[in-house]
Write an enzyme that holds these catalytic residues in place. Sequence first.
Site, PDB file in Angstrom:
ATOM      1  N   ASN A   1       0.801  -1.217   0.000  1.00 20.25           N
ATOM      2  CA  ASN A   1       0.000   0.000   0.000  1.00 20.25           C
ATOM      3  C   ASN A   1       0.838   1.274   0.000  1.00 20.25           C
ATOM      4  O   ASN A   1       0.373   2.317  -0.447  1.00 20.25           O
ATOM      5  CB  ASN A   1      -0.928  -0.002   1.228  1.00 20.25           C
ATOM      6  CG  ASN A   1      -1.574   1.330   1.459  1.00 20.25           C
ATOM      7  OD1 ASN A   1      -2.434   1.761   0.694  1.00 20.25           O
ATOM      8  ND2 ASN A   1      -1.158   2.021   2.508  1.00 20.25           N
TER       9      ASN A   1
ATOM     10  N   SER B   1      -3.541   2.375  -8.697  1.00 21.91           N
ATOM     11  CA  SER B   1      -4.376   3.573  -8.741  1.00 21.91           C
ATOM     12  C   SER B   1      -5.166   3.572 -10.029  1.00 21.91           C
ATOM     13  O   SER B   1      -4.715   3.019 -11.045  1.00 21.91           O
ATOM     14  CB  SER B   1      -3.514   4.835  -8.678  1.00 21.91           C
ATOM     15  OG  SER B   1      -4.264   5.991  -8.994  1.00 21.91           O
TER      16      SER B   1
ATOM     17  N   TYR C   1       3.414   9.739 -12.051  1.00 18.58           N
ATOM     18  CA  TYR C   1       2.562   8.932 -11.172  1.00 18.58           C
ATOM     19  C   TYR C   1       1.860   7.836 -11.966  1.00 18.58           C
ATOM     20  O   TYR C   1       1.812   6.674 -11.543  1.00 18.58           O
ATOM     21  CB  TYR C   1       1.535   9.826 -10.482  1.00 18.58           C
ATOM     22  CG  TYR C   1       0.668   9.107  -9.476  1.00 18.58           C
ATOM     23  CD1 TYR C   1       1.199   8.671  -8.265  1.00 18.58           C
ATOM     24  CD2 TYR C   1      -0.677   8.862  -9.730  1.00 18.58           C
ATOM     25  CE1 TYR C   1       0.407   8.012  -7.332  1.00 18.58           C
ATOM     26  CE2 TYR C   1      -1.480   8.206  -8.811  1.00 18.58           C
ATOM     27  CZ  TYR C   1      -0.930   7.783  -7.611  1.00 18.58           C
ATOM     28  OH  TYR C   1      -1.715   7.120  -6.695  1.00 18.58           O
TER      29      TYR C   1
ATOM     30  N   ALA D   1       2.856   6.468 -14.735  1.00 20.18           N
ATOM     31  CA  ALA D   1       3.861   5.464 -15.110  1.00 20.18           C
ATOM     32  C   ALA D   1       4.185   4.548 -13.937  1.00 20.18           C
ATOM     33  O   ALA D   1       4.279   3.323 -14.090  1.00 20.18           O
ATOM     34  CB  ALA D   1       5.131   6.156 -15.601  1.00 20.18           C
ATOM     35  N   SER D   2       4.326   5.131 -12.758  1.00 24.56           N
ATOM     36  CA  SER D   2       4.703   4.333 -11.584  1.00 24.56           C
ATOM     37  C   SER D   2       3.600   3.357 -11.197  1.00 24.56           C
ATOM     38  O   SER D   2       3.878   2.228 -10.782  1.00 24.56           O
ATOM     39  CB  SER D   2       5.041   5.251 -10.406  1.00 24.56           C
ATOM     40  OG  SER D   2       3.883   5.890  -9.875  1.00 24.56           O
ATOM     41  N   LYS D   3       2.346   3.767 -11.338  1.00 21.09           N
ATOM     42  CA  LYS D   3       1.236   2.908 -10.940  1.00 21.09           C
ATOM     43  C   LYS D   3       0.834   1.932 -12.054  1.00 21.09           C
ATOM     44  O   LYS D   3       0.353   0.826 -11.762  1.00 21.09           O
ATOM     45  CB  LYS D   3       0.048   3.767 -10.519  1.00 21.09           C
ATOM     46  CG  LYS D   3       0.262   4.494  -9.195  1.00 21.09           C
ATOM     47  CD  LYS D   3       0.459   3.521  -8.036  1.00 21.09           C
ATOM     48  CE  LYS D   3       0.398   4.210  -6.688  1.00 21.09           C
ATOM     49  NZ  LYS D   3       0.476   3.258  -5.545  1.00 21.09           N
TER      50      LYS D   3
END
Length: 254
Positions: free
Chosen positions: A90, A144, A156, A158-160
Amino acid sequence: MGRLTNKVAVITGGNSGIGACTAELFAKEGAKVVISARRENQLWQVADKIKAAGGEALVVPCDISNQTQCREVMRKTIEAFGTVDILVNNAGVVDAGIEAVEKVTDQTIDTLIDINTKGTLYMAREASKIMIEKQSGSIVNVSSVAGYTGCGGVAYVASKAAVIGMTKNIAMRCASANVRCNALCPGSVATPMTMGMSKEGLDPDMIGSMAKHADLSLPVCTPQEVANAILFLAGDESNAVTGQVIVIDHGANL
């Protein structure tokens, strides 16, 4: 009650918001919970609340972008409880400016990828070693809706989105070992992290683009609603579910 009796669950980002709510819910359902985050004082507040209600909680501070600290979380969990049955990935950070691709800074890219992507993978790697060996386990990655639809700052997103990809890969690799991996994609959630974002600092071009593709009049999710979905994916009620990506957003991004 009792849906996680005798299970050992590691929850990253367990100091507030979704993570704290999940830890408290898991403990009520009988799990022994291990909560980790960077802010130790807040972790103890959550742990004390769990213990006061009769649950078991272990605090292990951790910055998930640090591989050594991730390994230490698992080592201390094994030392205290003997195994790991559930990992809830998380912990994560948001892009405070929601930066568009032509404006995103190197610092934003590095921070979000290091924590949201690499940190999630570090924790999954350590947990999967234990779960594959014992031939059982459940990993829930909190991605997300931004990673699912593209609505968000580019770094963000890309990261998720990477979390969604690794979820499918882990599920495929571990299916034969009876280890499941699923991703939950919350939309907007009312947490201290998201509520603390300054509207003045947001990229107006990106916000305008996002507003064309989502119904912002619909409710935001509560941490409890997200925790309930995590409980389902973590527990035995979903034992045939793996490699799946579930959006929880009241339909705002349909």
